[in-house]
Design an enzyme around this catalytic site. Structure first.
Site, PDB file in Angstrom:
ATOM      1  N   ARG A  17       0.844  -1.188   0.000  1.00  0.00           N
ATOM      2  CA  ARG A  17       0.000   0.000   0.000  1.00  0.00           C
ATOM      3  C   ARG A  17       0.889   1.252   0.000  1.00  0.00           C
ATOM      4  NH1 ARG A  17       1.353   2.079   4.151  1.00  0.00           N
ATOM      5  NH2 ARG A  17       0.248   3.958   3.493  1.00  0.00           N
ATOM      6  N   CYS A 124      -1.832   9.387   8.477  1.00  0.00           N
ATOM      7  CA  CYS A 124      -1.608   8.189   7.654  1.00  0.00           C
ATOM      8  C   CYS A 124      -0.117   7.913   7.494  1.00  0.00           C
ATOM      9  CB  CYS A 124      -2.320   8.285   6.300  1.00  0.00           C
ATOM     10  SG  CYS A 124      -2.508   6.651   5.530  1.00  0.00           S
ATOM     11  N   ASP A 192      -2.886  10.836  -2.642  1.00  0.00           N
ATOM     12  CA  ASP A 192      -3.164   9.706  -3.547  1.00  0.00           C
ATOM     13  C   ASP A 192      -3.515  10.211  -4.937  1.00  0.00           C
ATOM     14  OD1 ASP A 192      -3.844   8.817  -0.632  1.00  0.00           O
ATOM     15  OD2 ASP A 192      -3.366   7.006  -1.755  1.00  0.00           O
ATOM     16  N   LYS A 203      -5.798  10.121   2.416  1.00  0.00           N
ATOM     17  CA  LYS A 203      -6.456   9.239   3.397  1.00  0.00           C
ATOM     18  C   LYS A 203      -7.596   9.940   4.127  1.00  0.00           C
ATOM     19  CE  LYS A 203      -5.642   6.119   3.753  1.00  0.00           C
ATOM     20  NZ  LYS A 203      -5.860   4.913   3.148  1.00  0.00           N
ATOM     21  N   LYS A 228       1.347  11.893  -9.056  1.00  0.00           N
ATOM     22  CA  LYS A 228       0.097  11.816  -8.276  1.00  0.00           C
ATOM     23  C   LYS A 228      -0.904  12.875  -8.743  1.00  0.00           C
ATOM     24  CE  LYS A 228       2.209   9.303  -4.688  1.00  0.00           C
ATOM     25  NZ  LYS A 228       3.052   9.699  -3.581  1.00  0.00           N
TER      26      LYS A 228
HETATM   27  P1  RI2 Z   1       3.132   7.752  -0.451  1.00  0.00           P
HETATM   28  C1  RI2 Z   1      -1.718   6.137   1.193  1.00  0.00           C
HETATM   29  O1  RI2 Z   1      -2.872   5.439   0.827  1.00  0.00           O
HETATM   30  C2  RI2 Z   1      -2.009   7.310   2.108  1.00  0.00           C
HETATM   31  O2  RI2 Z   1      -3.236   7.943   1.828  1.00  0.00           O
HETATM   32  C3  RI2 Z   1      -0.808   8.180   1.824  1.00  0.00           C
HETATM   33  O3  RI2 Z   1      -0.975   9.528   2.234  1.00  0.00           O
HETATM   34  C4  RI2 Z   1      -0.707   8.039   0.312  1.00  0.00           C
HETATM   35  O4  RI2 Z   1      -1.008   6.658   0.068  1.00  0.00           O
HETATM   36  C5  RI2 Z   1       0.603   8.448  -0.308  1.00  0.00           C
HETATM   37  O5  RI2 Z   1       1.655   7.629   0.150  1.00  0.00           O
HETATM   38  P2  RI2 Z   1      -3.164   3.888   1.279  1.00  0.00           P
HETATM   39  O6  RI2 Z   1      -2.495   3.011   0.251  1.00  0.00           O
HETATM   40  O7  RI2 Z   1       3.079   7.445  -1.912  1.00  0.00           O
HETATM   41  O8  RI2 Z   1      -2.664   3.682   2.677  1.00  0.00           O
HETATM   42  O9  RI2 Z   1       3.618   9.171  -0.176  1.00  0.00           O
HETATM   43  O10 RI2 Z   1      -4.671   3.764   1.198  1.00  0.00           O
HETATM   44  O11 RI2 Z   1       3.920   6.714   0.320  1.00  0.00           O
END
Ligand code: RI2
Length: 302
Positions: A17, A124, A192, A203, A228
């Site tokens: 994730r 998050c 995201d 999140k 993103k």
């Molecule tokens: P990086 C995560 O989503 C969070 O919402 C976090 O802020 C975002 O991805 C970006 O994360 P999830 O996969 O790419 O936990 O900066 O639902 O690591």
């Protein structure tokens, strides 16, 4: 070798994730598929298109997944003379390298631009925002306030990662954020998906953190790679919000006959965000699209 089905399951179950990590996982699977291929270009094209569809169906909100896949498979739409397999391997490797490099660049840039000593809050678990906080700590010394992030408690990952890098950490439940905000100097979160107008989808709970920060006049920053940004989303309302299994929130037997919601993300309006920090620089949210390179080339391959 990472199969497409394995990668898709890893992402669906959130074994893998984080918007950046899941994009790289999907691209690695496409790369491995191309690497193992020894048939015709036409056959490889069909396999890659099927694989992309399977991977894209795993999680709907993080545009990093779509942008990563489109970048790795850009050769499918080009009129190149090189064999498709070689072109896909090159494109996938380029995405993987630039994606990892971007996190380091954002961490440095963010720490320089946003970081100062004091208290920083994050929500998050984002590689970009923990990178900024850890780097700011090395330079100025900070204390991190980390919210739990119900229902999956990604805040625990963040707390452990920051502590592992020497950052003093205070961990709190999501609903305590507003209570401590008066003592916070800056907030940084990941993303995201970012719409062209600078609305940020992150999140669930992020928008409440941003509201609280605004009320307390605490600067709220977003740290995210340019991939993103969702070029197709004019505003955050164009981004589909993933709904996950309600059992992540509560077991049905504990709340019989009750409808349970589990939206995974929410949208923070651009006007709540001071700056978005990317590997290409920092911008006001409304100017984020200026940090992007040219869009993907969309010519069909012969
Ligand atoms: P990086 C995560 O989503 C969070 O919402 C976090 O802020 C975002 O991805 C970006 O994360 P999830 O996969 O790419 O936990 O900066 O639902 O690591």
């Amino acid at each position: 070798m990472l199969s497409v089905e394995q990668a898709a399951r890893d992402i669906e179950t959130m074994q893998v994730r984080g918007a950046g990590r899941l994009a790289r996982h999907a691209v690695r699977a496409l790369r491995d598929l191309a690497q193992a291929h020894d048939g015709s270009d036409a056959r490889l094209r069909r396999q890659l298109e099927r694989a992309a569809a399977r991977l894209l169906a795993t999680r709907p909100t993080a545009v990093s997944l779509r942008n990563g896949i489109e970048e790795a498979l850009a050769p499918l739409g080009r009129n190149g003379d090189a064999p498709l397999r070689a072109e896909v391997l090159t494109a996938a490797d380029a995405f993987l390298a630039r994606s990892i490099e971007a996190v380091g660049v954002i961490s440095d840039l963010g720490a320089g631009l946003l970081g100062k000593s004091g208290n920083v809050l994050t929500h998050c678990n984002s590689a970009c925002s923990t990178g900024v906080i850890a780097r700011a700590h090395q330079r100025y010394g900070v204390r991190a306030f980390v919210s739990e992030t119900r229902p999956r408690h990604q805040g625990r990952l963040t707390a452990r990662q920051l502590r592992g890098q020497g950052v003093p950490v205070t961990y709190l439940v999501d609903s305590a954020v507003n209570m401590v905000m008066g003592d916070i100097d800056w907030v940084v979160v990941g993303a995201d998906s970012i719409a062209r107008n600078g609305d940020v989808v992150n999140k669930v709970g992020t928008s409440m953190v941003a509201l609280s920060a605004r009320e307390h006049r605490v600067p709220f920053y977003v740290a995210a790679e340019t991939y993103k940004v969702d070029r197709r989303a004019r505003t955050g309302k164009d981004v589909r919000i993933e709904e996950r299994d309600p059992r992540e929130v509560v077991e049905a037997r504990d709340l019989p006959r009750i409808h349970v919601m589990n939206p995974v993300f929410d949208m923070t309006p651009a006007r709540f965000v001071r700056r978005i920090v990317t590997e290409n620089g920092a911008a006001r949210p409304a100017d984020v699209a200026r940090l992007l390179g040219p869009g993907p080339v969309r010519r069909r391959r012969r």
